[in-house]
Structure formats: C-alpha cells, structure tokens
Design an enzyme around this catalytic site. Sequence first.
Site, PDB file in Angstrom:
ATOM      1  N   SER A  93      -2.397  -4.374  -1.456  1.00 50.94           N
ATOM      2  CA  SER A  93      -1.019  -4.338  -1.931  1.00 50.94           C
ATOM      3  C   SER A  93      -0.704  -5.654  -2.633  1.00 50.94           C
ATOM      4  CB  SER A  93      -0.077  -4.172  -0.740  1.00 50.94           C
ATOM      5  OG  SER A  93       1.259  -4.377  -1.141  1.00 50.94           O
TER       6      SER A  93
ATOM      7  N   TYR B 296       3.048  -6.772   7.281  1.00 50.13           N
ATOM      8  CA  TYR B 296       2.414  -6.004   6.199  1.00 50.13           C
ATOM      9  C   TYR B 296       1.584  -6.934   5.314  1.00 50.13           C
ATOM     10  CZ  TYR B 296       1.982  -2.604   2.396  1.00 50.13           C
ATOM     11  OH  TYR B 296       1.485  -1.746   1.440  1.00 50.13           O
TER      12      TYR B 296
HETATM   13  N1  LIG Z   1       3.634   3.225  -2.219  1.00 45.98           N
HETATM   14  C1  LIG Z   1       3.610   1.945  -2.554  1.00 45.98           C
HETATM   15  O1  LIG Z   1       4.524   1.434  -3.221  1.00 45.98           O
HETATM   16  C2  LIG Z   1       2.429   1.091  -2.166  1.00 45.98           C
HETATM   17  C3  LIG Z   1       2.345  -0.198  -2.708  1.00 45.98           C
HETATM   18  C4  LIG Z   1       1.270  -1.001  -2.359  1.00 45.98           C
HETATM   19  C5  LIG Z   1       0.297  -0.535  -1.480  1.00 45.98           C
HETATM   20  N2  LIG Z   1       0.404   0.711  -0.965  1.00 45.98           N
HETATM   21  C6  LIG Z   1      -0.643   1.160  -0.021  1.00 45.98           C
HETATM   22  O2  LIG Z   1      -1.194   2.382  -0.485  1.00 45.98           O
HETATM   23  C7  LIG Z   1      -1.557   3.193   0.642  1.00 45.98           C
HETATM   24  C8  LIG Z   1      -0.871   4.543   0.539  1.00 45.98           C
HETATM   25  O3  LIG Z   1       0.525   4.329   0.417  1.00 45.98           O
HETATM   26  P1  LIG Z   1       1.560   5.547   0.276  1.00 45.98           P
HETATM   27  O4  LIG Z   1       2.785   5.000  -0.313  1.00 45.98           O
HETATM   28  O5  LIG Z   1       0.887   6.704  -0.340  1.00 45.98           O
HETATM   29  O6  LIG Z   1       1.839   5.825   1.834  1.00 45.98           O
HETATM   30  P2  LIG Z   1       2.449   7.074   2.577  1.00 45.98           P
HETATM   31  O7  LIG Z   1       3.155   7.986   1.662  1.00 45.98           O
HETATM   32  O8  LIG Z   1       3.167   6.528   3.764  1.00 45.98           O
HETATM   33  O9  LIG Z   1       1.132   7.830   3.096  1.00 45.98           O
HETATM   34  C9  LIG Z   1       0.337   7.255   4.073  1.00 45.98           C
HETATM   35  C10 LIG Z   1      -0.701   8.265   4.512  1.00 45.98           C
HETATM   36  O10 LIG Z   1      -1.467   7.669   5.574  1.00 45.98           O
HETATM   37  C11 LIG Z   1      -1.399   8.497   6.744  1.00 45.98           C
HETATM   38  N3  LIG Z   1      -1.498   7.620   7.881  1.00 45.98           N
HETATM   39  C12 LIG Z   1      -0.603   6.682   8.307  1.00 45.98           C
HETATM   40  N4  LIG Z   1      -1.053   6.097   9.406  1.00 45.98           N
HETATM   41  C13 LIG Z   1      -2.274   6.644   9.689  1.00 45.98           C
HETATM   42  C14 LIG Z   1      -3.228   6.453  10.705  1.00 45.98           C
HETATM   43  N5  LIG Z   1      -3.042   5.565  11.683  1.00 45.98           N
HETATM   44  N6  LIG Z   1      -4.358   7.199  10.690  1.00 45.98           N
HETATM   45  C15 LIG Z   1      -4.566   8.116   9.714  1.00 45.98           C
HETATM   46  N7  LIG Z   1      -3.690   8.345   8.736  1.00 45.98           N
HETATM   47  C16 LIG Z   1      -2.558   7.618   8.717  1.00 45.98           C
HETATM   48  C17 LIG Z   1      -0.089   9.268   6.593  1.00 45.98           C
HETATM   49  O11 LIG Z   1      -0.044  10.505   7.262  1.00 45.98           O
HETATM   50  P3  LIG Z   1       0.358  10.656   8.835  1.00 45.98           P
HETATM   51  O12 LIG Z   1       1.723  10.081   8.991  1.00 45.98           O
HETATM   52  O13 LIG Z   1       0.266  12.130   9.081  1.00 45.98           O
HETATM   53  O14 LIG Z   1      -0.671   9.923   9.602  1.00 45.98           O
HETATM   54  C18 LIG Z   1      -0.097   9.538   5.081  1.00 45.98           C
HETATM   55  O15 LIG Z   1      -0.939  10.629   4.778  1.00 45.98           O
HETATM   56  C19 LIG Z   1      -1.171   2.396   1.880  1.00 45.98           C
HETATM   57  O16 LIG Z   1      -2.277   1.676   2.358  1.00 45.98           O
HETATM   58  C20 LIG Z   1      -0.105   1.441   1.365  1.00 45.98           C
HETATM   59  O17 LIG Z   1      -0.001   0.278   2.130  1.00 45.98           O
HETATM   60  C21 LIG Z   1       1.448   1.535  -1.284  1.00 45.98           C
END
Ligand SMILES: NC(=O)c1ccc[n+]([C@@H]2O[C@H](COP(=O)([O-])OP(=O)(O)OC[C@H]3O[C@@H](n4cnc5c(N)ncnc54)[C@H](OP(=O)(O)O)[C@@H]3O)[C@@H](O)[C@H]2O)c1
Length: 267
Positions: free
Chosen positions: A139, A152
């Site tokens: 991130s 985070y």
């Molecule tokens: N969106 C952003 O702006 C952004 C920016 C920078 C970095 N990121 C990174 O990109 C990645 C994806 O982000 P996103 O925005 O797509 O997140 P999201 O919409 O919250 O999706 C996260 C996914 O991970 C699963 N998950 C969470 N905890 C878990 C665990 N302990 N074991 C297995 N699965 C788990 C969730 O499903 P369940 O709840 O069913 O487990 C969901 O499928 C993350 O690593 C995040 O930190 C995102």
Amino acid sequence: MFSDKVIIITGSTQGIGLKTAEMLAQRGARLVINSRSEQKVDVAVAKLRQITPHVVGLAGDVSDYASCIQLRNLALDSFGRIDILINNAGIASGGLIKEIVPEAYEKVVRINLLGSIHPTLACVEEICRQKGSILFIGSVAGIVGLPSYSAYSATKRALVGLAESLRSELSDDGVFVGINYPGFTENDEQKTMLNARGEEEVLRKRSGVKAVKQDKTAGQIIRQLEKRKFRMYSSFSALAIQWIYRFFPGLTLNILRHYRHKITSMQ
Ligand SMILES: NC(=O)c1ccc[n+]([C@@H]2O[C@H](COP(=O)([O-])OP(=O)(O)OC[C@H]3O[C@@H](n4cnc5c(N)ncnc54)[C@H](OP(=O)(O)O)[C@@H]3O)[C@@H](O)[C@H]2O)c1
C-alpha cells in the site's frame, strides 16, 4: 502468459482480489479463490465459472497456517501445481495510538503480515518447482507511515522488507518476487475496516480522495507479473509519493504532520 497457470489469490471474493481473478480468468488462468466467508467464496467461484470452468475456492483465514496448507492442497489436488501466489488478503485499519487497543493491533498484524507469510510458507516449495511468482499487495501507507493508520502502515511496510528478503533468497530458484503498491482504489460496498477497538465496521465512502478504478489496480498487478518487475504502482500519486519520500524524507514527514488532522478525518 497466464494460460493454464495455476494462481492462488488470497482475499479474492471482493474488491481488488476478485477483479484480478476475473481478469486472469479471461487470460486463461486456473484459479484458487479464498476468503474467510464460505458464502462469499461460493458466490465468487460461481461468478468466475461464467468465464472459465477452471476455478476452485476454499474458505479459510490466512492468519491461520493450517488454512493455508489446506489452500495449497486444494490447488495441488485440483490442478497439480502452483505457479503464482498473490498475497492480496488484507484489512484496512485506523485509530490513533492513544485509542487503539492491543487486540486491534494484533488482529492487523495477524491478517496483513502473517496472512502473507503463511500462504508463502505453505506454497514456496511448489512455486520454486515451477520457477513461479510470489506477489505481495502492499500500500502507499507502506511507503511512508500515515497518521492514524499506524498498524496498517507498519504491517504494509513490513511486507516490503519481506518481499526484499525473498527477492534475493529465491533468485537462484528462478522465482519472481514483487511488491505492488495500490493507491486509493474504489472499494466494494461491503468493504470493512478495523476500528481502534478491533471491530470490523463497514468503510464509509472516503471524501476528498480520487479513487483509482479497480480494473486499473488489477491491471497493474497483472502487468507486474508479466514484466517480473519488483515494484509497481497502480496510480501516479503512489509513484509520486515513493519518489518524493525517497529524495525528501524529512519534507514528506513534515507535510504529513502538517496535514495530520485532514488525514485523520479521512478515515
Ligand atoms: N482499496 C484500496 O484503496 C487499497 C489501497 C492500498 C492497498 N490495498 C490493499 O489491497 C488488498 C485488497 O484490498 P481491497 O480494497 O480489495 O479489500 P477488501 O475489499 O476489504 O477485500 C479484502 C478481501 O480479503 C478477504 N480477507 C480479509 N481478511 C482475510 C483473512 N484473514 N483471510 C482470508 N481472506 C481475508 C476479504 O473477505 P472476507 O471478509 O470474507 O475474509 C476480501 O475478500 C489489501 O491487501 C489492501 O490492504 C487496498
């Protein structure tokens, strides 16, 4: 390049993980889908099977090593090998250091850090056999620590160290290791965030921040795997922050201190 490749994507039932899975399915990959919720895994697998029949899924928590072994075994039983692991599962978290409880910190470390280490430990031998790839989803908060995102930022920064170590260690095995830096990306409505008490709550829509489209972020993840480039950024602002921090670390930290109230109120 992805045709018939076996790819495990952790946390792939929504958001960036699911979008990446969709785009890889369109490119002929064989996919292993995962998240903690069985119902969400079933829905995601059904959606992806409209693109390709070569999709399996398993509910499991990546902070639990035994679940990661099950995920690896599912990939091997279903497809016979593992080419690529995308460590995408992660949880956003916020809270000032004066408010955040130890359990909240522990949860973030378990999911964001151990949740990338465990799948890697479980799959590394198979990935070496295929001279495959391991990609960590970091991130912008892992480039420089953001106020009120300490847990985070700390875990995402730790992933950089992890990726750097493995990049050197596994180079003799022909394995590609990379770290991807998504910027603020459009999120699904059901995206949750951990509050200072360690409870998951639905993320409010962020105001005042221009979000990158999910297909752009997923596209950069795929491009990075194709190019085998160690670092890749999904937005110009993410790249700019990296360069500014590299050349002017003191100035960057002072700017963040100046805007600390604004950043804190963005949660
Ligand atoms: N969106 C952003 O702006 C952004 C920016 C920078 C970095 N990121 C990174 O990109 C990645 C994806 O982000 P996103 O925005 O797509 O997140 P999201 O919409 O919250 O999706 C996260 C996914 O991970 C699963 N998950 C969470 N905890 C878990 C665990 N302990 N074991 C297995 N699965 C788990 C969730 O499903 P369940 O709840 O069913 O487990 C969901 O499928 C993350 O690593 C995040 O930190 C995102």
